[in-house]
Design an enzyme around this catalytic site. Structure first.
Site, PDB file in Angstrom:
ATOM      1  CE  LYS A  34       1.161   3.087   2.240  1.00  0.00           C
ATOM      2  NZ  LYS A  34       1.644   1.969   1.393  1.00  0.00           N
ATOM      3  CG  ASP A 260      -0.996  -6.912  -4.188  1.00  0.00           C
ATOM      4  OD1 ASP A 260      -1.706  -7.469  -5.054  1.00  0.00           O
ATOM      5  OD2 ASP A 260      -1.387  -5.939  -3.525  1.00  0.00           O
TER       6      ASP A 260
END
Length: 438
Positions: A34, A260
Site C-alpha cells: 500500500k 471505522d
C-alpha cells in the site's frame, strides 16, 4: 541492490492511497503493498496512526491483518526500510507543525494536484482493497515514479461529517528498483555514500514523500464481496461473527480503538479449514493512553473519550452521530450493525451506487436511515431483532433468542449498556451454543 519485493499490478484505490499485489522476491510469498503519499499533515497523521496500530498488533492474531514491513520513499528511486519500533521523525514533525517539512519539489508537485481537487460529501469513508482476490497476471511491473499522481481521495474529518477529495490519475515515468532490501532486511537502513547523505540531517530522513506498507495478502476480497457472492450459509455467518468478536477483543486488549468498523474494512483470506476474516484499515484508529482514568482492562478503555467524528454513516454509533464524546463502546455498536446484517443478510444500496452493502438501518418511508442516526434522534426507538420486513429469498434462518438478546445489547443507545469487547467475545460463543441446543 537486490529487490525485496516485486509489484504485479494495482488492485485497489481508496481514500488515501493505492494498493498493489506483489511478491517477496526471495520466497515468492504474495503480499499487498500500500502506497500512502505524504502530501498533507492531516494525511500523514492518519498514516502514522495506521502504522503504529499495525505494529502493535504485529502478527499476533489470525483475524487482524498482519504488517510485514514499512518503507520510506525518500526520492524518485530510493526506498529505505523503516527500523522496527521507530517512526519517521520528519513525518512526526510535519503533524506537530501542521505543515509538510523538507519534501522539496515532489511534495510541491502533488500539492498542486491536491489544490485542484473538488470536494464531495459521502458517508462511505472507505479504503477499498476489493481487487485483492482477482489476480490473474504473473508479469512483473515496476513501481511508478514519485511524479506519478494517482487518484487520491484525501478525507477531511470534522464534527459535521466527512469529505473526500478526488483527482484524476496522471502517469509519467517509471522507476526501476524502488522496493529494495538491505543485508539485514528491516532491522537497519543501508549505509549510503556521502553523496546520498543530503537526504538526511543528523540521521533524520527529511524527504519522505510516501510510506509503503507491506501487508499480508487476502485473496477473498472484503466481507461484502465474500458473503454476498455466495448463497447464505448459517455456519459461515456464525464463524464470521465469532472471528470478528475475537479480533476486536484482541485490539481492545491492546488499547486500540478502530473507529471505522464496517464490511469494507474486513478482508477475507481463503484457507483449507475455511475463510479467515481480517480486520484491516487502521487509518482512523486510536491507541489509548496506558492506564487511563480507571483501572486496567476494558473498564479503563471505556473511560477513554474521543471527540472527532469518525466512521461511516451506516455503522456509526448514536453518540458519534450526535457529536458527543465517545469511547471504545462505539466499536461495539458498529460490530452490532455488522453482526445483525451478516446473520440476517440485510443489505442496502447507498445513494448513487449499484453495489449492495451489508448493514442494518431504519426505514423512513422510501428512505433508509442509519440505525445510529435513528437512535440518536430517538433513544427509545424499538429495535426489532430479528428484522420483520424480510428481503426476498434465499435467506438464512433468523438468529436464535440468545443471539437476538446479545445484538440488542450491542445496539443499545446507551454506550454503558453495551458489553465490552472481552464480554462480547465470551457472550457470542455462549449465545450460539444456547441457541444450538434448542
Amino acid at each position: 541492490m537486490e529487490e525485496l519485493y516485486t509489484l504485479e499490478r494495482e488492485v485497489g484505490r481508496g481514500s488515501y492511497g493505492v494498493v498493489f499485489e506483489g511478491h517477496m522476491a526471495k520466497t515468492g510469498q504474495r503480499v499487498a503493498i500500500k502506497r500512502l503519499p505524504c502530501i498533507s499533515p492531516e494525511c500523514i497523521e492518519l498514516y502514522l496512526q495506521e502504522l503504529w496500530a499495525m505494529r502493535a498488533t504485529a502478527k499476533n492474531h489470525p483475524n487482524v491483518i498482519a504488517l510485514h514491513g514499512c518503507l520510506l520513499q525518500t526520492g524518485s528511486r530510493t526506498l529505505v526500510p523503516l527500523r522496527s519500533g521507530r517512526l519517521p521523525l520528519a513525518l512526526v514533525e510535519s503533524t506537530l507543525k501542521g505543515s509538510v517539512v523538507g519534501y522539496g519539489s515532489w511534495t510541491e508537485q502533488e500539492n498542486r494536484v491536491k489544490s485542484d481537487t473538488p470536494r464531495c460529501r459521502t458517508g462511505k469513508n472507505r479504503t477499498n482493497l476489493s481487487g485483492l482476490f482477482r489476480s490473474t497476471t504473473k508479469s512483473r511491473l515496476r513501481a511508478k515514479s514519485e511524479s506519478d499522481v494517482f487518484n487520491h481521495e484525501s478525507q477531511g474529518i470534522t464534527n459535521s461529517g466527512q469529505s473526500r477529495y478526488e483527482s484524476k490519475e496522471r502517469t509519467h515515468s517509471e522507476i526501476s528498483k524502488t522496493l529494495m532490501r538491505t543485508n539485514s532486511g528491516f532491522s537497519r537502513p543501508r549505509k549510503r555514500p556521502a553523496s546520498e547523505c543530503q537526504e538526511e540531517v543528523n540521521g533524520v530522513l527529511r524527504r519522505c514523500s510516501a510510506l509503503w506498507l507491506v501487508m499480508e495478502f487476502c485473496d477473498g476480497g472484503d466481507l461484502n464481496q465474500y458473503l454476498l457472492s455466495r448463497p447464505p450459509d448459517s455456519q459461515r455467518n456464525k464463524s464470521v461473527v465469532q472471528q470478528l468478536s475475537s479480533a476486536i477483543a484482541f485490539l481492545h486488549s491492546l488499547r486500540i480503538v478502530h473507529r471505522d468498523l464496517k464490511p469494507d474494512n474486513v478482508l477475507v483470506s481463503m484457507a483449507p479449514g475455511g475463510p479467515h476474516v481480517k480486520v484491516a484499515d487502521f487509518g482512523l484508529s486510536k491507541m489509548c493512553v496506558e492506564g487511563g482514568q480507571g483501572s486496567g482492562g476494558d473498564d479503563s478503555l471505556t473511560r477513554q473519550h474521543f471527540s472527532s467524528t469518525c466512521g461511516s454513516d451506516f455503522y456509526m454509533a448514536p453518540e458519534v452521530w450526535g457529536g458527543l464524546s465517545y469511547t471504545a463502546q462505539a466499536d461495539i455498536f458498529s460490530l452490532g450493525v455488522m453482526f445483525w446484517a451478516v446473520l440476517e443478510r440485510i443489505t442496502f444500496l447507498e445513494e448513487g451506487s449499484t453495489e449492495e452493502q451489508l448493514g442494518a438501518y431504519v426505514c423512513k418511508g422510501r428512505w433508509l436511515m442509519p440505525l445510529g442516526e435513528a437512535l440518536w434522534e430517538n433513544p427509545d426507538l424499538l429495535v426489532s431483532v430479528p428484522i420483520k420486513a424480510r428481503r426476498a429469498p434465499p435467506l438464512p434462518p433468523p438468529p436464535g433468542q440468545a443471539v437476538c438478546a446479545l445484538l440488542l445489547d450491542m445496539l443499545a443507545s446507551d454506550p454503558d449498556a453495551r458489553p465490552t469487547a472481552a464480554q462480547l467475545e465470551r457472550r457470542v460463543y455462549v449465545a450460539m451454543e444456547e441457541d444450538a441446543a434448542l
